[in-house]
Scaffold this motif. Structure first.
Motif, PDB file in Angstrom:
ATOM      1  N   THR A  32       0.833  -1.186   0.000  1.00 50.31           N
ATOM      2  CA  THR A  32       0.000   0.000   0.000  1.00 50.31           C
ATOM      3  C   THR A  32       0.879   1.251   0.000  1.00 50.31           C
ATOM      4  N   GLN A  36      -2.463   5.771  -0.817  1.00 47.14           N
ATOM      5  CA  GLN A  36      -3.539   4.820  -0.557  1.00 47.14           C
ATOM      6  C   GLN A  36      -3.835   4.715   0.942  1.00 47.14           C
ATOM      7  N   ALA A 110      -6.366   2.144  -3.702  1.00 50.53           N
ATOM      8  CA  ALA A 110      -6.321   2.891  -4.957  1.00 50.53           C
ATOM      9  C   ALA A 110      -7.709   3.382  -5.351  1.00 50.53           C
ATOM     10  N   LYS A 113      -8.719   6.244  -3.192  1.00 47.94           N
ATOM     11  CA  LYS A 113      -8.021   7.445  -3.648  1.00 47.94           C
ATOM     12  C   LYS A 113      -8.727   8.041  -4.865  1.00 47.94           C
TER      13      LYS A 113
END
Length: 251
Positions: A32, A36, A110, A113
């Protein structure tokens, strides 16, 4: 968890024994990133749904602090990878809610985000095995659609039994679709496309949309407008690789 011995929720059929060995995911390595991790911290409380062994209230799950509750179509996505296509589809279909299952932590981070960057409000993520989510959280005849894009093809013949798209799972998904709801699969591996077409065609709760509208495509569908071309797909097309879309609907 052994779902075979777990009593079914009200309105759900008993889980089938094959789920003891087949899961909707394979654990992948990955780290990660800082961005993230920040997304987990800032956006996780709003957009992550915990797994539960009770039926999900979609209206409550997708409630927004900035708007009154509304009834919207709900689409389940199984295995969104790094969330690139998912975010684009959610932006395109802004009046549809997306319940997305993925266990790969960097992928979940992700997509969180991307949710923040694109100010998306119509996605919820359950970072849990989709099979158990289907068994315990999804009411029968509750979904307007299901997306399964580019699942692991398990190229070797001896590994084909590990493929996600198999008859027992398809039956579960079909039972949770509303009449007229759709199941959309896409793959870039032709032998898997052939297997998916065979499995979906054999499910009595489903019918192939493409047979009536595009008989010349032999059961495969044109790429629906909402599914974007990812960078990996574009690269494959440049190399001459094919992509097969299959869209079936609940009868």
């Amino acid at each position: 968890m052994n779902t075979e011995n777990t009593p079914p929720q009200d309105g759900a059929e008993a889980p089938k024994p094959f789920m003891r060995t087949i899961k909707s995911f394979v654990k992948r390595a990955g780290r990660t990133t800082v961005g993230q991790a920040k997304a987990f911290q800032q956006l996780g409380p709003r957009f992550l749904l915990p797994y539960q062994q009770s039926l999900l209230d979609f209206q409550a799950a997708f409630a927004s602090p900035d708007a009154a509750p509304t009834q919207r179509p709900v689409v389940l996505e199984i295995g969104f990878g790094m969330g690139e296509a998912t975010a684009k589809i959610a932006a395109t279909l802004a009046d549809t809610n997306f319940l997305c299952c993925e266990v790969h932590e960097p992928g979940v981070g992700a997509l969180l985000k991307r949710i923040g960057e694109n100010q998306l409000t119509n996605i919820r993520i359950c970072a849990h095995d989709a099979v158990e989510v289907i068994d315990h959280m999804l009411p029968l005849a509750s979904l307007d659609g299901v997306h399964i894009f580019f699942p692991d093809p398990w190229h070797k013949t001896k590994h084909n039994k590990r493929r996600l798209i198999q008859a027992p799972l398809v039956a579960k998904l079909a039972a949770r679709l509303k009449p007229g709801g759709y199941l959309h699969c896409a793959t870039d591996w032709e032998p898997y496309a052939q297997q998916i077409l065979e499995v979906l065609s054999a499910e009595p709760q489903l019918r192939n949309r493409a047979l009536a509208s595009n008989p010349e495509l032999k059961g495969y569908a044109p790429k629906p407008h909402y599914r974007p071309l990812t960078k990996f797909e574009n690269r494959g097309i440049r190399l001459g690789h094919g992509v097969w879309d299959l869209v079936f609907e609940r009868v």
